[in-house]
Design a protein around this motif. Sequence first.
Motif, PDB file in Angstrom:
ATOM      1  N   PHE A  48       0.815  -1.216   0.000  1.00 29.20           N
ATOM      2  CA  PHE A  48       0.000   0.000   0.000  1.00 29.20           C
ATOM      3  C   PHE A  48       0.854   1.275   0.000  1.00 29.20           C
ATOM      4  N   ASP A  49       1.861   1.333   0.882  1.00 32.19           N
ATOM      5  CA  ASP A  49       2.694   2.533   0.975  1.00 32.19           C
ATOM      6  C   ASP A  49       3.507   2.766  -0.298  1.00 32.19           C
ATOM      7  N   GLN A  50       4.060   1.691  -0.875  1.00 31.57           N
ATOM      8  CA  GLN A  50       4.810   1.829  -2.124  1.00 31.57           C
ATOM      9  C   GLN A  50       3.913   2.353  -3.231  1.00 31.57           C
ATOM     10  N   TYR A  51       2.712   1.801  -3.314  1.00 28.40           N
ATOM     11  CA  TYR A  51       1.779   2.197  -4.361  1.00 28.40           C
ATOM     12  C   TYR A  51       1.450   3.689  -4.254  1.00 28.40           C
TER      13      TYR A  51
ATOM     14  N   ALA B  47     -10.851   2.086  -5.431  1.00 22.78           N
ATOM     15  CA  ALA B  47     -10.509   1.897  -4.022  1.00 22.78           C
ATOM     16  C   ALA B  47      -9.328   0.940  -4.018  1.00 22.78           C
ATOM     17  N   VAL B  48      -8.254   1.338  -3.368  1.00 22.73           N
ATOM     18  CA  VAL B  48      -7.078   0.479  -3.243  1.00 22.73           C
ATOM     19  C   VAL B  48      -7.038   0.005  -1.792  1.00 22.73           C
ATOM     20  N   VAL B  49      -6.831  -1.318  -1.603  1.00 29.56           N
ATOM     21  CA  VAL B  49      -6.897  -1.915  -0.269  1.00 29.56           C
ATOM     22  C   VAL B  49      -5.667  -2.800  -0.057  1.00 29.56           C
ATOM     23  N   SER B  50      -5.058  -2.660   1.108  1.00 32.77           N
ATOM     24  CA  SER B  50      -3.924  -3.497   1.478  1.00 32.77           C
ATOM     25  C   SER B  50      -4.417  -4.923   1.710  1.00 32.77           C
ATOM     26  N   ALA B  51      -3.715  -5.896   1.091  1.00 32.12           N
ATOM     27  CA  ALA B  51      -4.155  -7.288   1.228  1.00 32.12           C
ATOM     28  C   ALA B  51      -3.018  -8.248   0.939  1.00 32.12           C
ATOM     29  N   GLY B  52      -2.784  -9.185   1.838  1.00 30.35           N
ATOM     30  CA  GLY B  52      -1.909 -10.312   1.594  1.00 30.35           C
ATOM     31  C   GLY B  52      -0.512 -10.015   1.083  1.00 30.35           C
ATOM     32  N   GLY B  53       0.099  -8.936   1.544  1.00 28.20           N
ATOM     33  CA  GLY B  53       1.446  -8.588   1.108  1.00 28.20           C
ATOM     34  C   GLY B  53       1.486  -7.729  -0.146  1.00 28.20           C
TER      35      GLY B  53
ATOM     36  N   ILE C  23      -1.595  -5.316  -2.834  1.00 29.67           N
ATOM     37  CA  ILE C  23      -2.806  -4.499  -2.836  1.00 29.67           C
ATOM     38  C   ILE C  23      -3.839  -5.102  -3.778  1.00 29.67           C
ATOM     39  N   VAL C  24      -5.086  -4.765  -3.518  1.00 31.85           N
ATOM     40  CA  VAL C  24      -6.192  -5.105  -4.401  1.00 31.85           C
ATOM     41  C   VAL C  24      -6.837  -3.789  -4.817  1.00 31.85           C
ATOM     42  N   LEU C  25      -7.129  -3.678  -6.101  1.00 30.77           N
ATOM     43  CA  LEU C  25      -7.744  -2.467  -6.648  1.00 30.77           C
ATOM     44  C   LEU C  25      -9.162  -2.773  -7.113  1.00 30.77           C
ATOM     45  N   TYR C  26     -10.108  -2.091  -6.506  1.00 27.14           N
ATOM     46  CA  TYR C  26     -11.496  -2.127  -6.949  1.00 27.14           C
ATOM     47  C   TYR C  26     -11.675  -0.926  -7.871  1.00 27.14           C
ATOM     48  N   GLN C  27     -12.421  -1.099  -8.951  1.00 25.34           N
ATOM     49  CA  GLN C  27     -12.706   0.037  -9.824  1.00 25.34           C
ATOM     50  C   GLN C  27     -14.160  -0.023 -10.272  1.00 25.34           C
ATOM     51  N   VAL C  28     -14.800   1.129 -10.245  1.00 24.19           N
ATOM     52  CA  VAL C  28     -16.158   1.259 -10.772  1.00 24.19           C
ATOM     53  C   VAL C  28     -16.139   2.354 -11.830  1.00 24.19           C
ATOM     54  N   THR C  29     -16.698   2.020 -12.978  1.00 26.84           N
ATOM     55  CA  THR C  29     -16.855   2.986 -14.065  1.00 26.84           C
ATOM     56  C   THR C  29     -18.340   3.127 -14.334  1.00 26.84           C
ATOM     57  N   GLY C  30     -18.860   4.337 -14.170  1.00 32.54           N
ATOM     58  CA  GLY C  30     -20.280   4.581 -14.408  1.00 32.54           C
ATOM     59  C   GLY C  30     -20.585   4.618 -15.887  1.00 32.54           C
ATOM     60  N   ASN C  31     -21.755   4.120 -16.264  1.00 37.29           N
ATOM     61  CA  ASN C  31     -22.161   4.117 -17.668  1.00 37.29           C
ATOM     62  C   ASN C  31     -22.937   5.367 -18.064  1.00 37.29           C
ATOM     63  N   TYR C  32     -23.139   6.283 -17.126  1.00 41.39           N
ATOM     64  CA  TYR C  32     -23.751   7.570 -17.458  1.00 41.39           C
ATOM     65  C   TYR C  32     -23.182   8.623 -16.512  1.00 41.39           C
ATOM     66  N   PRO C  33     -23.189   9.901 -16.907  1.00 38.08           N
ATOM     67  CA  PRO C  33     -22.475  10.952 -16.167  1.00 38.08           C
ATOM     68  C   PRO C  33     -22.898  11.149 -14.720  1.00 38.08           C
ATOM     69  N   GLU C  34     -24.158  10.941 -14.381  1.00 37.05           N
ATOM     70  CA  GLU C  34     -24.631  11.207 -13.029  1.00 37.05           C
ATOM     71  C   GLU C  34     -24.307  10.082 -12.046  1.00 37.05           C
ATOM     72  N   PHE C  35     -23.775   8.978 -12.512  1.00 38.82           N
ATOM     73  CA  PHE C  35     -23.510   7.822 -11.659  1.00 38.82           C
ATOM     74  C   PHE C  35     -22.417   8.157 -10.652  1.00 38.82           C
ATOM     75  N   ASP C  36     -22.626   7.803  -9.380  1.00 42.66           N
ATOM     76  CA  ASP C  36     -21.662   8.074  -8.313  1.00 42.66           C
ATOM     77  C   ASP C  36     -20.670   6.910  -8.204  1.00 42.66           C
ATOM     78  N   ALA C  37     -19.652   6.902  -9.065  1.00 39.06           N
ATOM     79  CA  ALA C  37     -18.683   5.804  -9.110  1.00 39.06           C
ATOM     80  C   ALA C  37     -17.913   5.690  -7.795  1.00 39.06           C
ATOM     81  N   CYS C  38     -17.549   6.818  -7.189  1.00 42.84           N
ATOM     82  CA  CYS C  38     -16.794   6.763  -5.941  1.00 42.84           C
ATOM     83  C   CYS C  38     -17.644   6.224  -4.795  1.00 42.84           C
ATOM     84  N   GLY C  39     -18.874   6.640  -4.706  1.00 42.94           N
ATOM     85  CA  GLY C  39     -19.767   6.125  -3.669  1.00 42.94           C
ATOM     86  C   GLY C  39     -19.973   4.627  -3.821  1.00 42.94           C
ATOM     87  N   GLU C  40     -20.123   4.179  -5.056  1.00 44.51           N
ATOM     88  CA  GLU C  40     -20.359   2.758  -5.311  1.00 44.51           C
ATOM     89  C   GLU C  40     -19.108   1.915  -5.023  1.00 44.51           C
TER      90      GLU C  40
END
Length: 172
Positions: A95-98, A133-139, A141-158
């Motif tokens: 996580f810190d290196q990333y 969202a980047v999360v420290s895991a198992g030595g 990191i794991v990266l979650y990503q959400v891409t909204g299919n329309y402009p009003e979509f709250d990708a960060c909230g999701e």
Amino acid sequence: MSVRSRSVITAVTAAALLGLSACGGAGDSGAEQPEPQAKPLQSFDACTFFTPEELTSFGVETKAEDFTQVGFQPGCKWNGDQMILSLQKNVDEDFDQYEKTGTFDEFTRKPFAGRAGARMLTAGAKGQGVCNAVVSAGGGIVLYQVTGNYPEFDACGEVEKIADQTAARLPQ
């Protein structure tokens, strides 16, 4: 020197060299060197992490598609009407290196399910309807990503909601 003497000397020298190499050579205390520990994240399969029920509740299909944009960060994505969800792993960086080596429009530290984490927008992603969202895991990191299919979509909230609900199951 006879051929037989040379053969004996050669055999003794070879045996001595083999003995030295087996003991670790000059300057080695003879103690065994520890093998590098495998990181728990290495055997983690991002493509099978989410349950079908979770994927359905997130509003995406249950069929995973490859989402490996760079070789050291393999992962999968799931398509939905409102968004695309992806999950990738990176065993090369913690996580810190990333945080130190990446280029971001935003990197806001925020724990997910009690783990070190951050909401993140990669450089150039601001205003593009994508959030990570980047999360420290198992030595690593794991990266979650959400891409909204329309402009009003709250990708960060999701993406934050999904990481909060599932990060506790990631490898320690």
